[in-house]
Structure formats: structure tokens, C-alpha cells
Design a protein around this motif. Structure first.
Motif, PDB file in Angstrom:
ATOM      1  N   TYR A 179       0.845  -1.188   0.000  1.00  0.00           N
ATOM      2  CA  TYR A 179       0.000   0.000   0.000  1.00  0.00           C
ATOM      3  C   TYR A 179       0.886   1.246   0.000  1.00  0.00           C
ATOM      4  O   TYR A 179       1.850   1.339   0.768  1.00  0.00           O
ATOM      5  CB  TYR A 179      -0.927   0.038   1.223  1.00  0.00           C
ATOM      6  CG  TYR A 179      -1.521   1.415   1.438  1.00  0.00           C
ATOM      7  CD1 TYR A 179      -2.487   1.923   0.566  1.00  0.00           C
ATOM      8  CD2 TYR A 179      -1.077   2.239   2.480  1.00  0.00           C
ATOM      9  CE1 TYR A 179      -2.992   3.198   0.722  1.00  0.00           C
ATOM     10  CE2 TYR A 179      -1.588   3.519   2.644  1.00  0.00           C
ATOM     11  CZ  TYR A 179      -2.545   3.993   1.769  1.00  0.00           C
ATOM     12  OH  TYR A 179      -3.043   5.272   1.931  1.00  0.00           O
ATOM     13  N   GLU A 180       0.572   2.222  -0.854  1.00  0.00           N
ATOM     14  CA  GLU A 180       1.346   3.450  -0.961  1.00  0.00           C
ATOM     15  C   GLU A 180       0.463   4.651  -0.604  1.00  0.00           C
ATOM     16  O   GLU A 180      -0.460   4.992  -1.354  1.00  0.00           O
ATOM     17  CB  GLU A 180       1.887   3.629  -2.379  1.00  0.00           C
ATOM     18  CG  GLU A 180       2.879   2.547  -2.790  1.00  0.00           C
ATOM     19  CD  GLU A 180       3.422   2.773  -4.197  1.00  0.00           C
ATOM     20  OE1 GLU A 180       3.137   3.849  -4.762  1.00  0.00           O
ATOM     21  OE2 GLU A 180       4.113   1.884  -4.699  1.00  0.00           O
ATOM     22  N   PRO A 181       0.717   5.296   0.532  1.00  0.00           N
ATOM     23  CA  PRO A 181      -0.061   6.489   0.897  1.00  0.00           C
ATOM     24  C   PRO A 181       0.312   7.665   0.008  1.00  0.00           C
ATOM     25  O   PRO A 181       1.324   7.626  -0.705  1.00  0.00           O
ATOM     26  CB  PRO A 181       0.356   6.743   2.349  1.00  0.00           C
ATOM     27  CG  PRO A 181       1.731   6.164   2.449  1.00  0.00           C
ATOM     28  CD  PRO A 181       1.744   4.967   1.535  1.00  0.00           C
ATOM     29  N   SER A 182      -0.497   8.698   0.050  1.00  0.00           N
ATOM     30  CA  SER A 182      -0.164   9.936  -0.658  1.00  0.00           C
ATOM     31  C   SER A 182       0.865  10.708   0.159  1.00  0.00           C
ATOM     32  O   SER A 182       0.911  10.612   1.384  1.00  0.00           O
ATOM     33  CB  SER A 182      -1.414  10.793  -0.849  1.00  0.00           C
ATOM     34  OG  SER A 182      -2.357  10.146  -1.673  1.00  0.00           O
ATOM     35  N   SER A 224       3.146  11.450   4.779  1.00  0.00           N
ATOM     36  CA  SER A 224       2.387  10.327   4.248  1.00  0.00           C
ATOM     37  C   SER A 224       1.010  10.324   4.889  1.00  0.00           C
ATOM     38  O   SER A 224       0.891  10.342   6.119  1.00  0.00           O
ATOM     39  CB  SER A 224       3.099   9.007   4.551  1.00  0.00           C
ATOM     40  OG  SER A 224       4.357   8.957   3.926  1.00  0.00           O
ATOM     41  N   VAL A 273      -3.292   8.866   4.353  1.00  0.00           N
ATOM     42  CA  VAL A 273      -4.275   8.049   3.632  1.00  0.00           C
ATOM     43  C   VAL A 273      -5.271   8.985   2.968  1.00  0.00           C
ATOM     44  O   VAL A 273      -5.962   9.754   3.636  1.00  0.00           O
ATOM     45  CB  VAL A 273      -5.013   7.089   4.579  1.00  0.00           C
ATOM     46  CG1 VAL A 273      -6.045   6.271   3.789  1.00  0.00           C
ATOM     47  CG2 VAL A 273      -4.027   6.166   5.283  1.00  0.00           C
ATOM     48  N   THR A 274      -5.355   8.935   1.641  1.00  0.00           N
ATOM     49  CA  THR A 274      -6.305   9.748   0.889  1.00  0.00           C
ATOM     50  C   THR A 274      -7.267   8.855   0.117  1.00  0.00           C
ATOM     51  O   THR A 274      -7.029   7.644  -0.038  1.00  0.00           O
ATOM     52  CB  THR A 274      -5.575  10.651  -0.120  1.00  0.00           C
ATOM     53  OG1 THR A 274      -4.894   9.813  -1.073  1.00  0.00           O
ATOM     54  CG2 THR A 274      -4.568  11.563   0.578  1.00  0.00           C
ATOM     55  N   GLU A 320      -7.740   8.875  -3.062  1.00  0.00           N
ATOM     56  CA  GLU A 320      -7.056   8.386  -4.257  1.00  0.00           C
ATOM     57  C   GLU A 320      -6.125   7.219  -3.946  1.00  0.00           C
ATOM     58  O   GLU A 320      -6.056   6.251  -4.699  1.00  0.00           O
ATOM     59  CB  GLU A 320      -6.274   9.532  -4.914  1.00  0.00           C
ATOM     60  CG  GLU A 320      -7.129  10.479  -5.739  1.00  0.00           C
ATOM     61  CD  GLU A 320      -8.016  11.390  -4.872  1.00  0.00           C
ATOM     62  OE1 GLU A 320      -7.795  11.438  -3.641  1.00  0.00           O
ATOM     63  OE2 GLU A 320      -8.913  12.035  -5.430  1.00  0.00           O
ATOM     64  N   SER A 321      -5.399   7.304  -2.834  1.00  0.00           N
ATOM     65  CA  SER A 321      -4.472   6.225  -2.508  1.00  0.00           C
ATOM     66  C   SER A 321      -5.215   4.933  -2.185  1.00  0.00           C
ATOM     67  O   SER A 321      -4.743   3.839  -2.486  1.00  0.00           O
ATOM     68  CB  SER A 321      -3.569   6.622  -1.335  1.00  0.00           C
ATOM     69  OG  SER A 321      -4.275   6.676  -0.113  1.00  0.00           O
ATOM     70  N   ASP A 325      -6.486   3.555  -5.543  1.00  0.00           N
ATOM     71  CA  ASP A 325      -5.332   3.011  -6.279  1.00  0.00           C
ATOM     72  C   ASP A 325      -4.943   1.640  -5.732  1.00  0.00           C
ATOM     73  O   ASP A 325      -4.640   0.710  -6.496  1.00  0.00           O
ATOM     74  CB  ASP A 325      -4.136   3.959  -6.176  1.00  0.00           C
ATOM     75  CG  ASP A 325      -4.303   5.210  -7.022  1.00  0.00           C
ATOM     76  OD1 ASP A 325      -5.221   5.240  -7.864  1.00  0.00           O
ATOM     77  OD2 ASP A 325      -3.511   6.161  -6.827  1.00  0.00           O
ATOM     78  N   PHE A 326      -4.923   1.509  -4.416  1.00  0.00           N
ATOM     79  CA  PHE A 326      -4.564   0.243  -3.794  1.00  0.00           C
ATOM     80  C   PHE A 326      -5.562  -0.857  -4.166  1.00  0.00           C
ATOM     81  O   PHE A 326      -5.175  -1.981  -4.512  1.00  0.00           O
ATOM     82  CB  PHE A 326      -4.514   0.408  -2.274  1.00  0.00           C
ATOM     83  CG  PHE A 326      -4.260  -0.863  -1.520  1.00  0.00           C
ATOM     84  CD1 PHE A 326      -3.019  -1.480  -1.544  1.00  0.00           C
ATOM     85  CD2 PHE A 326      -5.279  -1.450  -0.773  1.00  0.00           C
ATOM     86  CE1 PHE A 326      -2.787  -2.647  -0.853  1.00  0.00           C
ATOM     87  CE2 PHE A 326      -5.060  -2.626  -0.075  1.00  0.00           C
ATOM     88  CZ  PHE A 326      -3.807  -3.236  -0.123  1.00  0.00           C
TER      89      PHE A 326
END
Length: 289
Positions: free
Chosen positions: A214-217, A252, A254-255, A257-258, A261-262
């Protein structure tokens, strides 16, 4: 989880980046903010109910779907490349009605509560300026979510941390923000639907999210806003972030979009759709109170 909605400003409490200010909260900050009751105009109320009706119709048109993810807007975050700011689950009740389940931070306080309420309450004044983004999870994930979000909802409640920070670090269980709770519940549902893994603690979920890449904004906040938060934002803390982020100002978070995307990368979204907003003449995106 079925908590009555307080009669207070909705947008300032619910949006992920209401403050957009980053710093450790001062002990006296909460007392500096008073809740000012909002009175939406008839036009914005009409837009709210119109979008809620459209959303209900769109959800009813989905075959055999009883849980979806909803994202709405609020404060203008376009400079961060963000259109939507707040996530919730929408669950079909036994009587056929749709109710949203989400985390709200009331009146910029450092505490949050889980709410269960109708579509119109969730949409609020954002119905006049931002569309709804709808994500339909795969059947297996929906089944896990339905169990988690239906009374008594023990697992979803266990993943709720009342200590709130608008910019909570995604891989720490010290604080939590609205979108983070939704992400962590989703992660637990995905893990359970795939191999029966039961995640009941936030630390377990965050370890799983790291393993699943998982990649946060990453949001850059200037020094001026960070310093201002020390005195004016009880709901913005960065003590849970790595020192490197606090020094650089690149946080970092949590949005919406993120999270989408995940879910797309993990191939657990069966469908996406949107529900258009209803423009109101002369109205721009509301500013937080």
C-alpha cells in the motif's frame, strides 16, 4: 456503531484535510475552537437531497450488491491533486435502505466517533459542487464487509482508534483519521476473503498493508501552516510520523485516491461509477468552520 448525528457543522468535522495544518496539538488548542452551527441554504439542501436520490437509484441498479465504498468532496484540495476527501461505506440494510458507515471527527476535536446515517447526511453541502465516487468491491470482499459492518460489528469497531489526527501516519496505531479507518477495514476484509486471515488489531492490519505494498499519498505542507497548527489545531498531530517527514514537511497520509489506487492494484474492485453533483448558482466549495 449506530450513533445519532450531532447538530453541528458537518464539513469542518468530516473532511480529511479540514485543517490542512500539521503539528503536535497544543493542550489548549481545543478550547480555542467553538462549534458554529451551519444553516445550509434551501438551494444547497435541494442539491443534497437530489444527489442522495441519484445515489440511491445508482446503488439500487447494481445487481446483488449490498456494500459499496463512497467518496465525497468538500474543501478544495485541487492544489494537492485531490478531488475527493472523505470515504465511507454504504451498506444496504435489511429493510432495503442504504446507510453510510464512517468515522467523523466532531468540531475539530482530537476525538472521533463511528457514525451510521443516511445518504443525504453523508453528502451534505458537497452535493452542490463535487460528484460522488463509488467503488464496488468484488463479491468475496463485499461478503466480508457486510459481516464486519452489520451489528454488532465487533471487528470494525476493534479497528477504530478514537484518538484522531487529520494527518495520521498510515503505519502507526497512535492516531487515526477518517479514510484510514475505511482502509483498515477494507484490508481486514480483503485478507479474510482471500485466505481466511483474521486481522483484529490495527498493528496487524498495517503490517499486512505494508506487505501488500500500500502506498499512501505524500503531501507537502509549508512551515507556516505547520507552526500555525501548534496553536490552532487540536486535531492535527504529527508525533506519529517519522522524523524525516516532520523535517521535510512531506507527510504520508491516507487519501481517497491512494485507497482506490490500492484496491485497483489488488484487483478487488469489480466496478467503479460516479454520481454527478448538482451545481448551485453562485455557490463555491464551502470553507471549513
Amino acid at each position: 456503531m449506530d450513533v445519532p448525528r450531532p447538530a453541528s457543522p458537518r464539513l469542518s468535522a468530516a473532511l480529511l484535510f479540514t485543517a490542512l495544518l500539521l503539528a503536535a496539538p497544543a493542550a489548549h488548542a481545543q478550547s480555542q475552537h467553538e462549534c458554529v452551527e451551519r444553516h445550509p441554504t434551501p438551494a444547497s439542501l435541494a442539491a443534497m437531497f437530489d444527489v442522495a436520490l441519484r445515489a440511491d437509484e445508482a446503488l439500487e441498479a447494481l445487481d446483488d450488491v449490498d456494500v459499496v465504498i463512497l467518496a465525497r468532496g468538500g474543501q478544495d484540495l485541487s492544489k494537492y491533486g485531490l478531488r475527493h476527501s472523505h470515504l465511507a461505506f454504504a451498506v444496504r440494510e435489511d429493510d432495503g435502505s442504504w446507510r453510510t458507515v464512517h468515522l467523523l471527527n466532531h468540531c475539530k476535536s482530537p476525538q472521533s466517533t463511528l457514525f451510521r446515517e443516511g445518504l443525504s447526511n453523508f453528502i451534505g453541502e458537497t452535493g452542490s459542487h463535487t460528484d460522488l465516487r463509488v467503488g464496488v468491491p468484488t463479491p468475496a470482499v463485499r461478503a466480508a464487509l457486510k459481516t464486519m459492518l452489520t451489528a454488532p460489528g465487533i471487528q470494525a469497531k476493534a479497528l477504530h482508534e478514537p484518538r484522531y489526527s487529520v494527518v495520521a501516519y498510515p503505519f502507526s496505531d497512535e492516531y487515526q483519521n477518517s479514510n484510514q479507518w475505511v482502509l483498515e477495514v477494507l484490508a481486514a476484509a480483503i485478507a479474510q476473503s482471500r485466505d481466511g486471515t483474521l486481522l483484529v488489531r490495527r498493528a496487524q492490519v498495517q503490517t499486512w498493508l505494508k506487505e501488500q505494498m500500500y502506498e499512501p499519498s505524500s503531501l507537502h505542507i509549508g512551515v507556516g501552516k505547520r507552526l500555525g497548527a501548534r496553536f490552532f489545531a487540536a486535531n492535527a498531530a504529527t508525533t506519529d510520523h517519522p522524523a524525516s517527514e516532520r523535517i521535510s514537511g512531506n507527510y504520508s497520509v491516507v487519501t481517497v485516491e491512494s485507497v482506490f489506487d490500492f484496491l485497483q492494484k489488488r484487483k478487488v474492485l469489480a466496478q467503479e461509477l460516479s454520481v454527478a453533483h448538482v451545481p448551485v448558482a453562485g455557490m463555491s466549495a464551502p470553507k471549513p468552520q
